[in-house]
Design an enzyme around this catalytic site. Sequence first.
Site, PDB file in Angstrom:
ATOM      1  CE  LYS A  80      -8.313  -3.255   4.276  1.00  7.35           C
ATOM      2  NZ  LYS A  80      -7.674  -2.425   3.244  1.00  7.35           N
ATOM      3  CG  ASP A 122      -3.315   4.116   4.085  1.00  8.59           C
ATOM      4  OD1 ASP A 122      -4.112   3.875   4.613  1.00  8.59           O
ATOM      5  OD2 ASP A 122      -2.874   3.305   3.100  1.00  8.59           O
ATOM      6  CD1 TRP A 154      -2.358  -2.206   2.037  1.00  4.35           C
ATOM      7  CD2 TRP A 154      -2.925  -1.234   0.191  1.00  4.35           C
ATOM      8  NE1 TRP A 154      -3.252  -2.758   1.453  1.00  4.35           N
ATOM      9  CE2 TRP A 154      -3.740  -2.401   0.418  1.00  4.35           C
ATOM     10  CE3 TRP A 154      -3.385  -0.653  -1.275  1.00  4.35           C
ATOM     11  CZ2 TRP A 154      -4.696  -2.853  -0.490  1.00  4.35           C
ATOM     12  CZ3 TRP A 154      -4.409  -0.960  -1.911  1.00  4.35           C
ATOM     13  CH2 TRP A 154      -5.111  -2.114  -1.757  1.00  4.35           C
TER      14      TRP A 154
HETATM   15  C1  LIG Z   1      -7.360  -1.750   2.166  1.00  2.00           C
HETATM   16  C2  LIG Z   1      -6.232  -0.813   2.264  1.00  2.00           C
HETATM   17  C3  LIG Z   1      -5.959   0.341   1.489  1.00  2.00           C
HETATM   18  C4  LIG Z   1      -6.963   0.167   0.104  1.00  2.00           C
HETATM   19  O1  LIG Z   1      -8.266   0.857   0.470  1.00  2.00           O
HETATM   20  P1  LIG Z   1      -9.286   1.091  -0.781  1.00  2.00           P
HETATM   21  O2  LIG Z   1     -10.389   1.504   0.308  1.00  2.00           O
HETATM   22  O3  LIG Z   1      -9.716  -0.184  -1.392  1.00  2.00           O
HETATM   23  O4  LIG Z   1      -8.857   1.943  -1.605  1.00  2.00           O
HETATM   24  C5  LIG Z   1      -4.990   1.122   1.445  1.00  2.00           C
HETATM   25  N1  LIG Z   1      -4.384   1.083   2.506  1.00  2.00           N
HETATM   26  C6  LIG Z   1      -4.277   0.225   3.348  1.00  2.00           C
HETATM   27  C7  LIG Z   1      -3.367   0.038   4.582  1.00  2.00           C
HETATM   28  C8  LIG Z   1      -5.234  -0.707   3.092  1.00  2.00           C
HETATM   29  O5  LIG Z   1      -5.165  -1.705   4.236  1.00  2.00           O
END
Ligand SMILES: *Cc1c(COP(=O)(O)O)cnc(C)c1O
Length: 363
Positions: free
Chosen positions: A199, A175, A105
């Site tokens: 999540k 993030d 990511w």
């Molecule tokens: C799942 C995830 C993403 C992607 O998220 P989307 O909502 O599908 O764009 C980005 N960063 C992390 C750390 C994630 O776990």
Amino acid sequence: MQPEGRIHNFGAGPAVLPYEVVQEVSEALPNLSGSGFGLMEVSHRSDTFQAVIDSAIGRVRSLLSVPDDYEVLLLQGGASTQFYMTALNLIGEGGKADYLVSGTWSEKALKEAKRVGDCVAAWDGSDENFRSVPSDGDYSIRADADYVHYTSNNTLFGTQFHHLPDSAGKPRVVDASSDICGVPLDVSEHDLIYAGAQKNLGPSGVTLAILSPWALSRCHDGLPTMLDYRTHAAKGSMFNTPNTFGIFVLDKVLDWVERNGGLEGAVERNRAKASLLYNELDRSDFWRPHAHGGSRSVMNVTWRLSNTELEGDFLNEANDSGLGGLKGHRSVGGIRASMYNGCPIESVETLVGFMRDFESRHG
Ligand SMILES: *Cc1c(COP(=O)(O)O)cnc(C)c1O
């Protein structure tokens, strides 16, 4: 027993939600808060929905102790849109940003940021297939960087920062998609926090963004309307039609967290679940955990079997025993158990019991 034939869901996202919340949602579907309008059928301009979004944003503020002068937004487009949007808003002409690349990511975040400005990896853990996150001192930040970006929890590899990374005094952008509200987070030490909801916070289709006054002040004229944070800040996250359903669910998930000991309660439960599983992984050579000691994630636990040929059987038998969503991401292979806020400890106890039984039959 799991209610209504539900499995123990270890999926990485969208992920299991507290069952109480699922029930509250099903009750609101035909008639939201006695308004006569169904949850998916109510106008975002109604007082009924305004109360929902006010509540959701209020709960984010209180659970995460968001400073009063920070902005809380509920957007769409996922964390993946934020990869570009953060850089687009925060980097001015000739701007630079430094990234701690601790997984797939963060690689993707950096790739998008490079479209905007001079963005580089200050650290990159790909050589060891992202088994750990960097310590302070493992990297240096350019003196003229505008900000430092990191990924607090690496969902695919099962690693996590357990410290606030040194940013050499630069603003921090994080993030936090896979550990927001699941571990302690000092919002005031960050200037921009973003997280997809699917999540720890609710269903897919809602993206939380928290911005400091500095972050908002960096937004400049000429940005596409929908990609300018100020557009959404000015309209209370309702410049255009928001994900009304998702925001309702997010509010209910946070309500559930509040009723169950708040952030502290969630952090404690997540630590307990993780130590249960890591203790099992460390007990026997039968298992090969992926993440290195100090970087182990409490949210996503990744491992291989010493005999990798047994992994298919492990997953099939787990499924037959009511344990789902355990297949590891292809970048690590093997097994991954995601244990976000909505995952009850009973699911982890059941998993560990299954693992012991599997080992006794195949070890
Ligand atoms: C799942 C995830 C993403 C992607 O998220 P989307 O909502 O599908 O764009 C980005 N960063 C992390 C750390 C994630 O776990």
